[in-house]
Design a protein around this motif. Structure first.
Motif, PDB file in Angstrom:
ATOM      1  N   LYS A  30       0.818  -1.203   0.000  1.00 18.13           N
ATOM      2  CA  LYS A  30       0.000   0.000   0.000  1.00 18.13           C
ATOM      3  C   LYS A  30       0.859   1.263   0.000  1.00 18.13           C
ATOM      4  O   LYS A  30       0.368   2.355   0.280  1.00 18.13           O
ATOM      5  CB  LYS A  30      -0.954  -0.016   1.202  1.00 18.13           C
ATOM      6  CG  LYS A  30      -1.976  -1.148   1.091  1.00 18.13           C
ATOM      7  CD  LYS A  30      -2.963  -1.159   2.217  1.00 18.13           C
ATOM      8  CE  LYS A  30      -3.965  -2.298   2.037  1.00 18.13           C
ATOM      9  NZ  LYS A  30      -4.934  -2.403   3.138  1.00 18.13           N
ATOM     10  N   ASP A  31       2.116   1.075  -0.328  1.00 14.48           N
ATOM     11  CA  ASP A  31       3.040   2.193  -0.505  1.00 14.48           C
ATOM     12  C   ASP A  31       3.818   1.942  -1.788  1.00 14.48           C
ATOM     13  O   ASP A  31       4.348   0.836  -1.996  1.00 14.48           O
ATOM     14  CB  ASP A  31       3.994   2.303   0.687  1.00 14.48           C
ATOM     15  CG  ASP A  31       4.975   3.448   0.522  1.00 14.48           C
ATOM     16  OD1 ASP A  31       4.629   4.574   0.916  1.00 14.48           O
ATOM     17  OD2 ASP A  31       6.074   3.219  -0.015  1.00 14.48           O
TER      18      ASP A  31
ATOM     19  N   PHE B 120      -4.910   1.843  -8.604  1.00 12.00           N
ATOM     20  CA  PHE B 120      -5.488   3.021  -7.946  1.00 12.00           C
ATOM     21  C   PHE B 120      -6.920   2.677  -7.572  1.00 12.00           C
ATOM     22  O   PHE B 120      -7.771   2.464  -8.437  1.00 12.00           O
ATOM     23  CB  PHE B 120      -5.443   4.243  -8.870  1.00 12.00           C
ATOM     24  CG  PHE B 120      -4.058   4.787  -9.066  1.00 12.00           C
ATOM     25  CD1 PHE B 120      -3.446   5.547  -8.085  1.00 12.00           C
ATOM     26  CD2 PHE B 120      -3.355   4.511 -10.230  1.00 12.00           C
ATOM     27  CE1 PHE B 120      -2.161   6.033  -8.262  1.00 12.00           C
ATOM     28  CE2 PHE B 120      -2.073   4.997 -10.417  1.00 12.00           C
ATOM     29  CZ  PHE B 120      -1.469   5.762  -9.423  1.00 12.00           C
ATOM     30  N   THR B 121      -7.181   2.605  -6.278  1.00 11.81           N
ATOM     31  CA  THR B 121      -8.454   2.114  -5.782  1.00 11.81           C
ATOM     32  C   THR B 121      -8.968   3.053  -4.690  1.00 11.81           C
ATOM     33  O   THR B 121      -8.410   4.111  -4.456  1.00 11.81           O
ATOM     34  CB  THR B 121      -8.293   0.669  -5.269  1.00 11.81           C
ATOM     35  OG1 THR B 121      -9.571   0.155  -4.871  1.00 11.81           O
ATOM     36  CG2 THR B 121      -7.332   0.605  -4.081  1.00 11.81           C
ATOM     37  N   GLY B 122     -10.058   2.662  -4.047  1.00 12.30           N
ATOM     38  CA  GLY B 122     -10.628   3.473  -2.971  1.00 12.30           C
ATOM     39  C   GLY B 122     -11.470   2.608  -2.057  1.00 12.30           C
ATOM     40  O   GLY B 122     -12.042   1.602  -2.480  1.00 12.30           O
ATOM     41  N   TRP B 123     -11.542   3.016  -0.795  1.00 14.90           N
ATOM     42  CA  TRP B 123     -12.359   2.272   0.155  1.00 14.90           C
ATOM     43  C   TRP B 123     -13.835   2.312  -0.245  1.00 14.90           C
ATOM     44  O   TRP B 123     -14.566   1.345  -0.058  1.00 14.90           O
ATOM     45  CB  TRP B 123     -12.188   2.855   1.559  1.00 14.90           C
ATOM     46  CG  TRP B 123     -10.836   2.626   2.133  1.00 14.90           C
ATOM     47  CD1 TRP B 123      -9.831   3.551   2.300  1.00 14.90           C
ATOM     48  CD2 TRP B 123     -10.304   1.391   2.619  1.00 14.90           C
ATOM     49  NE1 TRP B 123      -8.713   2.963   2.850  1.00 14.90           N
ATOM     50  CE2 TRP B 123      -8.973   1.636   3.070  1.00 14.90           C
ATOM     51  CE3 TRP B 123     -10.809   0.085   2.728  1.00 14.90           C
ATOM     52  CZ2 TRP B 123      -8.166   0.643   3.599  1.00 14.90           C
ATOM     53  CZ3 TRP B 123      -9.999  -0.898   3.261  1.00 14.90           C
ATOM     54  CH2 TRP B 123      -8.698  -0.620   3.692  1.00 14.90           C
TER      55      TRP B 123
ATOM     56  N   LEU C 249       1.614  -6.524  -6.689  1.00 10.35           N
ATOM     57  CA  LEU C 249       0.404  -5.703  -6.616  1.00 10.35           C
ATOM     58  C   LEU C 249       0.629  -4.543  -5.649  1.00 10.35           C
ATOM     59  O   LEU C 249       0.967  -4.745  -4.485  1.00 10.35           O
ATOM     60  CB  LEU C 249      -0.779  -6.560  -6.147  1.00 10.35           C
ATOM     61  CG  LEU C 249      -2.113  -5.840  -5.909  1.00 10.35           C
ATOM     62  CD1 LEU C 249      -2.606  -5.175  -7.191  1.00 10.35           C
ATOM     63  CD2 LEU C 249      -3.157  -6.809  -5.362  1.00 10.35           C
ATOM     64  N   ILE C 250       0.439  -3.330  -6.154  1.00 12.42           N
ATOM     65  CA  ILE C 250       0.528  -2.121  -5.325  1.00 12.42           C
ATOM     66  C   ILE C 250      -0.842  -1.449  -5.354  1.00 12.42           C
ATOM     67  O   ILE C 250      -1.253  -0.926  -6.393  1.00 12.42           O
ATOM     68  CB  ILE C 250       1.603  -1.139  -5.833  1.00 12.42           C
ATOM     69  CG1 ILE C 250       2.959  -1.832  -5.932  1.00 12.42           C
ATOM     70  CG2 ILE C 250       1.682   0.073  -4.922  1.00 12.42           C
ATOM     71  CD1 ILE C 250       4.067  -0.937  -6.493  1.00 12.42           C
ATOM     72  N   SER C 251      -1.552  -1.482  -4.236  1.00 15.30           N
ATOM     73  CA  SER C 251      -2.889  -0.887  -4.148  1.00 15.30           C
ATOM     74  C   SER C 251      -2.806   0.438  -3.400  1.00 15.30           C
ATOM     75  O   SER C 251      -2.444   0.472  -2.217  1.00 15.30           O
ATOM     76  CB  SER C 251      -3.856  -1.831  -3.419  1.00 15.30           C
ATOM     77  OG  SER C 251      -4.087  -3.001  -4.176  1.00 15.30           O
TER      78      SER C 251
END
Length: 656
Positions: free
Chosen positions: A517-518, A537-540, A568-570
């Motif tokens: 997540k970084d 590039f995602t969102g809660w 995977l980088i979210s």
């Protein structure tokens, strides 16, 4: 209630009218030395005619009072009391029911500053406030002053060393950027490009129809137009007017971008995922659902009727307008990221981006308006049915249960973004089970509401629909288990993600995958393992992100590729409640010279996306290697086969 409607009117005016004039407030600043340790920072505001800048002494629970503060992290000086003000005016406000204090035409504000560290050679002050006419514009300006008397204009603010270094880390030295350009820009600035972005906006509007935040407006629309549609011709006219208002409202959202240069593309996503805004939507939908149950009626204020010549048109024009406005507001939690994509794409085009955005917004509004105009026509069919009174009340109660279920989606958004960990996935599904059991009991005649007619026998419709609702409850039940017997793929996007669970999970990444997540940590892992990167590039609160994870990523062929072949980088762009460590917070200077404070993870990753990829929508996927070479064109919401081919092409390009 009166104040609520006045506030709704004022809120809409911000979108519709606030930017039809030039910037109503222009600042000039200077600094005066009083002694070796004291300086006066002088702010002079030229205020456009009929606009008001509110004083720092404006009462609480009214228009935002002016405030001068020292930016967080700045040391070596402090403010001495409140600033001195030039002449102000007092006037009673019917909206706030208080006497407000404001400046007209011109304001001079003088703030005394005490220098505690004599080694510093400049200071920075921030001004917050509100300037209003019939609409209001928020003020958030930063000014730096040299202590030798020279003023640094806000566009010329010099970033400190930490901010400069972190800003450079925010900007990637990407390679193969032509792959990005084909996805985010238009070929030219002629009429064909306007038509292209109009069509893109139209497609975005069609996608928005599939989001949970739009569904709650279907019950509201049907209920409202049931009262309005007294004849066939009147019903058709109202439906067309409703659709027209929807298009106009979305088109007006682009007006500020014609008059203000350099607005942040991520602002729409920030608004749509705001915790308190989503809680407000939750309360409003619960309020509407109780009205559908028959506990009370929602009507426009009677005072409005006294001010109009033709009372029959109040419920028509004003009511229909507010229905269209409500649709735009309530659905914004899901449509905001899509509109943000239009904004970011427009800012990356050749030619006038504001016109590109207007074309896209118009297309978006048209796509959203067409089906809702049809929903507005639906009550005519109900009115034509025999014994329409019983039908209509039964329909309203059913819609009330649906509205109550939809309301919890907005509360879930707030819980996810705020990291409260209260409305976990299984709890959310449990609430839905309770709501739909209530609906089934109502259909079978076990529950009654105030306006229900005596039920002599169950109709075929009630029995059939009740059986369907009961089957839906059975479908939901496994969703509360630790190891569900089946996934709720049909509902993906409504409940919280699967990893947001009351049960212990292997990881807090989608589907139990390993993820970072970084960005820097993920980049390092890619270098060590010699694997390509899937930048997610995602969102809660991102609905389509959940649909992709639960319906596309879960496919075994894709899951194995993600698990074995990619790093995977979210990056969660709406993580605006989680603060960055103080050492990692910084000021980012945008291309137009304005300063954006990067204080949260959401600030960082949303800016990171816009700066490097000229896009502000989610989900948004980038394939790259550890040398920052782009391996394929970006991908967004799509189907299994397309996504699998996209991933495989990225691996092929990585190896070659």
């Amino acid at each position: 209630m009166k104040k609520l409607f006045l506030l709704l009117t004022l809120c809409f005016t911000v979108f519709a009218n606030a930017q039809t004039e030039d910037n109503p407030l222009v600042w000039q600043t200077s600094i005066q030395k009083i002694s070796d340790t004291e300086y006066d920072a002088v702010f002079t505001a030229k205020i456009l005619k009929d606009w008001h800048l509110y004083s720092q002494y404006n009462p609480e629970d009214a228009s935002q009072a002016l405030e001068i503060v020292i930016p967080e992290g700045k040391k070596g000086y402090k403010l001495v009391g409140k600033a001195k003000e030039s002449e102000t005016t007092k006037e009673y406000s019917e909206v706030w029911e208080k006497e407000e204090i404001f400046f007209k035409n011109k304001a001079t504000i003088t703030q005394r500053v005490l220098i505690e560290d004599t080694n510093i050679d400049n200071i920075t002050l921030e001004i917050y406030g509100q300037v209003c006419k019939q609409a209001c514009i928020q003020i958030e300006d930063s000014f730096s002053f040299s202590l030798n008397g020279k003023t640094l204009e806000k566009e010329e603010v010099i970033l400190d060393e930490k901010s400069r270094k972190l800003t450079e880390k925010l900007k990637l030295n990407l390679k193969n950027t032509e792959l990005l350009k084909t996805d985010t820009t238009l070929d030219n600035n002629d009429g064909s490009s306007l038509m292209n972005i109009f069509l893109l906006g139209f497609i975005g509007g069609l996608l928005a129809l599939l989001t949970p935040c739009v569904f709650p407006m279907i019950p509201l629309t049907v209920s409202f137009f049931t009262k309005q549609s007294q004849s066939k011709s009147k019903g058709i006219f109202n439906a067309i007017l409703y659709g027209l208002f929807i298009v106009i409202i979305y088109m007006l959202l682009s007006v500020p971008f014609h008059l203000i240069d350099g607005l942040d593309p991520s602002i729409l996503n920030t608004i749509s995922t705001n915790i308190w805004l989503n809680i407000f939507f939750f309360i409003i939908l619960v309020f509407f659902s109780l009205s559908f149950f028959g506990f009370y009626e929602i009507t426009l204020p009677s005072s409005w009727g006294n001010k109009m010549d033709d009372a029959s048109n109040i419920g028509g024009f004003i009511g229909i307008f507010f229905m269209a406005l409500t649709l735009a507001i309530v659905s914004f939690s899901c449509t905001g990221p899509i509109l943000g994509s239009l904004l970011a794409g427009s800012l990356g085009t050749v030619g006038n981006p504001a016109f590109q955005l207007s074309a896209g917004m118009t297309g978006f509004g048209l796509a959203l308006a067409l089906p809702f105009a049809l929903f507005a026509l639906f009550p005519n069919l109900l009115n034509a049915l025999p014994k329409s009174g019983g039908w209509l009340n039964t329909t309203k109660v059913i819609l009330g249960f649906l509205e109550l279920a939809f309301a919890f989606k907005f509360l879930s958004n707030s819980d996810l973004v705020g990291h409260w960990e209260i409305l976990k996935r299984e709890i959310f599904i449990g609430i839905w089970i309770a709501i739909f059991i209530g609906l089934a009991l109502y259909l079978f005649g076990k529950i009654k509401f105030p306006h229900d007619s005596p039920l002599k026998k169950l109709s075929f419709f009630r029995i059939s629909f009740g059986v369907l609702v009961f089957a839906f409850v059975i479908y939901l039940i496994p969703g509360t288990f630790k190891n569900p017997t089946w996934s709720l793929s049909a509902l993906s996007g409504f409940p919280p993600p699967q990893f947001y669970s009351i049960y212990q999970q292997e990881s807090d990444c989608p589907l139990g995958l390993d993820c970072y997540k970084d960005f820097d940590e993920g980049l390092k892992a890619a270098q060590e393992t010699n694997k390509p990167i899937l930048l997610d590039f995602t969102g809660w609160a991102c609905v389509n992100c959940r649909k992709m994870e639960e319906n596309v990523w879960s496919d075994p062929s894709i899951y194995n590729i993600l698990k074995d072949d990619y790093i995977l980088i979210s990056l969660y762009v709406d993580d605006n409640e989680k603060k960055l460590p103080e050492a990692d917070q910084f000021s980012f200077k945008k291309a137009n010279g304005k300063i954006k404070k990067i204080k949260t993870y959401g600030d960082k990753w949303s800016t990171f996306q816009v700066v490097n990829f000229k896009n502000a929508s989610q989900p948004y996927y980038i394939l790259m290697n550890a040398n920052l070479e782009i391996l394929n064109s970006p991908q967004q919401y799509t189907d299994i086969e397309t996504y699998k081919n996209w991933l495989e092409k990225g691996i092929y390009n990585f190896k070659n």
